[in-house]
Write a protein that holds these residues in place. Sequence first.
Motif, PDB file in Angstrom:
ATOM      1  N   SER A 202      35.903  30.118  38.007  1.00 42.56           N
ATOM      2  CA  SER A 202      37.024  30.803  37.359  1.00 42.56           C
ATOM      3  C   SER A 202      36.585  32.138  36.774  1.00 42.56           C
ATOM      4  N   GLU A 203      35.393  32.181  36.194  1.00 41.38           N
ATOM      5  CA  GLU A 203      34.888  33.427  35.627  1.00 41.38           C
ATOM      6  C   GLU A 203      34.580  34.441  36.724  1.00 41.38           C
ATOM      7  N   ILE A 204      34.015  33.974  37.817  1.00 38.10           N
ATOM      8  CA  ILE A 204      33.712  34.873  38.932  1.00 38.10           C
ATOM      9  C   ILE A 204      35.007  35.499  39.454  1.00 38.10           C
ATOM     10  N   SER A 205      36.047  34.676  39.592  1.00 30.65           N
ATOM     11  CA  SER A 205      37.345  35.193  40.045  1.00 30.65           C
ATOM     12  C   SER A 205      37.901  36.197  39.050  1.00 30.65           C
ATOM     13  N   ALA A 206      37.786  35.883  37.759  1.00 29.33           N
ATOM     14  CA  ALA A 206      38.305  36.782  36.728  1.00 29.33           C
ATOM     15  C   ALA A 206      37.595  38.125  36.756  1.00 29.33           C
ATOM     16  N   ARG A 207      36.301  38.103  36.950  1.00 25.96           N
ATOM     17  CA  ARG A 207      35.555  39.369  36.990  1.00 25.96           C
ATOM     18  C   ARG A 207      36.005  40.230  38.175  1.00 25.96           C
ATOM     19  N   ARG A 208      36.318  39.600  39.277  1.00 26.36           N
ATOM     20  CA  ARG A 208      36.816  40.356  40.434  1.00 26.36           C
ATOM     21  C   ARG A 208      38.167  40.995  40.103  1.00 26.36           C
ATOM     22  N   ARG A 209      39.031  40.237  39.465  1.00 23.01           N
ATOM     23  CA  ARG A 209      40.346  40.777  39.113  1.00 23.01           C
ATOM     24  C   ARG A 209      40.207  41.917  38.115  1.00 23.01           C
ATOM     25  N   ILE A 210      39.392  41.719  37.101  1.00 25.77           N
ATOM     26  CA  ILE A 210      39.222  42.736  36.057  1.00 25.77           C
ATOM     27  C   ILE A 210      38.649  44.020  36.648  1.00 25.77           C
ATOM     28  N   ALA A 211      37.680  43.873  37.555  1.00 17.25           N
ATOM     29  CA  ALA A 211      37.098  45.074  38.199  1.00 17.25           C
ATOM     30  C   ALA A 211      38.150  45.806  39.015  1.00 17.25           C
ATOM     31  N   ARG A 212      39.005  45.056  39.715  1.00 18.53           N
ATOM     32  CA  ARG A 212      40.054  45.684  40.523  1.00 18.53           C
ATOM     33  C   ARG A 212      41.081  46.384  39.651  1.00 18.53           C
ATOM     34  N   VAL A 213      41.511  45.690  38.578  1.00 15.31           N
ATOM     35  CA  VAL A 213      42.512  46.265  37.684  1.00 15.31           C
ATOM     36  C   VAL A 213      41.956  47.512  36.984  1.00 15.31           C
ATOM     37  N   SER A 214      40.711  47.444  36.561  1.00 18.70           N
ATOM     38  CA  SER A 214      40.090  48.593  35.895  1.00 18.70           C
ATOM     39  C   SER A 214      40.003  49.786  36.820  1.00 18.70           C
ATOM     40  N   GLN A 215      39.680  49.523  38.077  1.00 21.00           N
ATOM     41  CA  GLN A 215      39.582  50.615  39.048  1.00 21.00           C
ATOM     42  C   GLN A 215      40.958  51.231  39.306  1.00 21.00           C
ATOM     43  N   GLN A 216      41.989  50.388  39.362  1.00 18.72           N
ATOM     44  CA  GLN A 216      43.332  50.882  39.593  1.00 18.72           C
ATOM     45  C   GLN A 216      43.831  51.727  38.427  1.00 18.72           C
TER      46      GLN A 216
ATOM     47  N   TRP B 105      43.132  26.956  42.829  1.00 19.56           N
ATOM     48  CA  TRP B 105      43.665  27.636  41.646  1.00 19.56           C
ATOM     49  C   TRP B 105      42.599  28.515  40.985  1.00 19.56           C
ATOM     50  N   ALA B 106      41.334  28.092  41.071  1.00 24.00           N
ATOM     51  CA  ALA B 106      40.256  28.902  40.486  1.00 24.00           C
ATOM     52  C   ALA B 106      40.054  30.179  41.285  1.00 24.00           C
ATOM     53  N   LEU B 107      40.170  30.079  42.600  1.00 25.80           N
ATOM     54  CA  LEU B 107      40.054  31.267  43.438  1.00 25.80           C
ATOM     55  C   LEU B 107      41.226  32.212  43.199  1.00 25.80           C
ATOM     56  N   ASP B 108      42.408  31.635  42.936  1.00 30.70           N
ATOM     57  CA  ASP B 108      43.609  32.449  42.736  1.00 30.70           C
ATOM     58  C   ASP B 108      43.553  33.286  41.451  1.00 30.70           C
ATOM     59  N   LEU B 109      42.640  32.968  40.552  1.00 31.41           N
ATOM     60  CA  LEU B 109      42.531  33.751  39.317  1.00 31.41           C
ATOM     61  C   LEU B 109      42.017  35.167  39.591  1.00 31.41           C
ATOM     62  N   ALA B 110      41.539  35.406  40.800  1.00 29.34           N
ATOM     63  CA  ALA B 110      41.149  36.769  41.180  1.00 29.34           C
ATOM     64  C   ALA B 110      42.371  37.650  41.366  1.00 29.34           C
ATOM     65  N   GLU B 111      43.541  37.015  41.537  1.00 33.95           N
ATOM     66  CA  GLU B 111      44.784  37.765  41.673  1.00 33.95           C
ATOM     67  C   GLU B 111      45.351  38.030  40.274  1.00 33.95           C
ATOM     68  N   GLY B 112      46.339  38.902  40.198  1.00 36.17           N
ATOM     69  CA  GLY B 112      46.955  39.185  38.900  1.00 36.17           C
ATOM     70  C   GLY B 112      47.046  40.660  38.639  1.00 36.17           C
ATOM     71  N   LYS B 113      47.833  41.021  37.631  1.00 31.92           N
ATOM     72  CA  LYS B 113      48.143  42.430  37.375  1.00 31.92           C
ATOM     73  C   LYS B 113      47.458  43.015  36.149  1.00 31.92           C
ATOM     74  N   ASP B 114      46.790  42.164  35.346  1.00 37.91           N
ATOM     75  CA  ASP B 114      46.131  42.703  34.163  1.00 37.91           C
ATOM     76  C   ASP B 114      44.837  41.942  33.891  1.00 37.91           C
TER      77      ASP B 114
END
Length: 301
Positions: A285-299, A25-34
Amino acid sequence: MGALKVLRRELRRTLSATNGEVPQWALDLAEGKDEGFFAPGSAVWAVHGSVNTLVGGIRALLVQSLHPGALAGVDDFSMYRERPLVRLASTSRWIMTVTYGDTAAAHTACERILKLHERVRGTYTDARGATRSYYANDPDLLSWVHLAFVEAFLAAHTAYGKPIPGGQDQYVAEWAKAGELMQVPHPPRTRAELDEQLAAFRPELLHDAKVSEAVEFIRHPPLPRSQRLGYQILFAGAVNTLEPHYLDLLGLKKPSLGPFPLPVRSATRLVLAFVRLGLGRKPPSEISARRRIARVSQQNA
């Protein structure tokens, strides 16, 4: 390096009830739309990304047990005695998901807890000796749990952590969003409001045999032998942050040798540093979140 890996695996096994690996579940936090409700640099990230949450969690459990309705629900429905690490892992998952997940994940995590609460109903004896009914999703109980949580994490971080970005008011205001997601009515948005709402609960708090039993369990949970000494120091560190009225109700005293206080803060900081060494500076969880945020920001660029 091998010893460090063993330490990390043992700590993760205790905190997340897994085989010692990072939970999925912690790894899955890298996924998401925002980007989620909270961002890097927020007060919530500063507090919840710190190992000081271990002290805050102990303090929260102690204080929450003083409300007989809240304790009855845990006593009647929770398997915390038989499977304490599973309950700890569930709570940790909720905190980390709301803190670091996208908004959909945060909503889902809170909805899951509220759904589990639906069956948690019964009766208890209040501080005046009257029999009352309880329901885990009752607004008063939801408020009490939220308030005790916020106060505990603030106390632990203030005692053992670095300054909070924006100060205590900022943390209270930001984490009010979690209160709203959990259907807490009017969650406080300043430290003064937090103290005012907590004071209103004082007449409802009591110490009885059930509280003594809960305190004893929190003091001596069934941990691996290698973690017991460190936990005892963290427990003392949590007790050291409690105000006199909580200490009296819980039947606890700040650690001392006769009239001389023991160096609890220094010992607690040492254990927390050891835990940080074992777990790493940033939670998965924070590492995963940073990956998601970087991806969303780039998109969105």
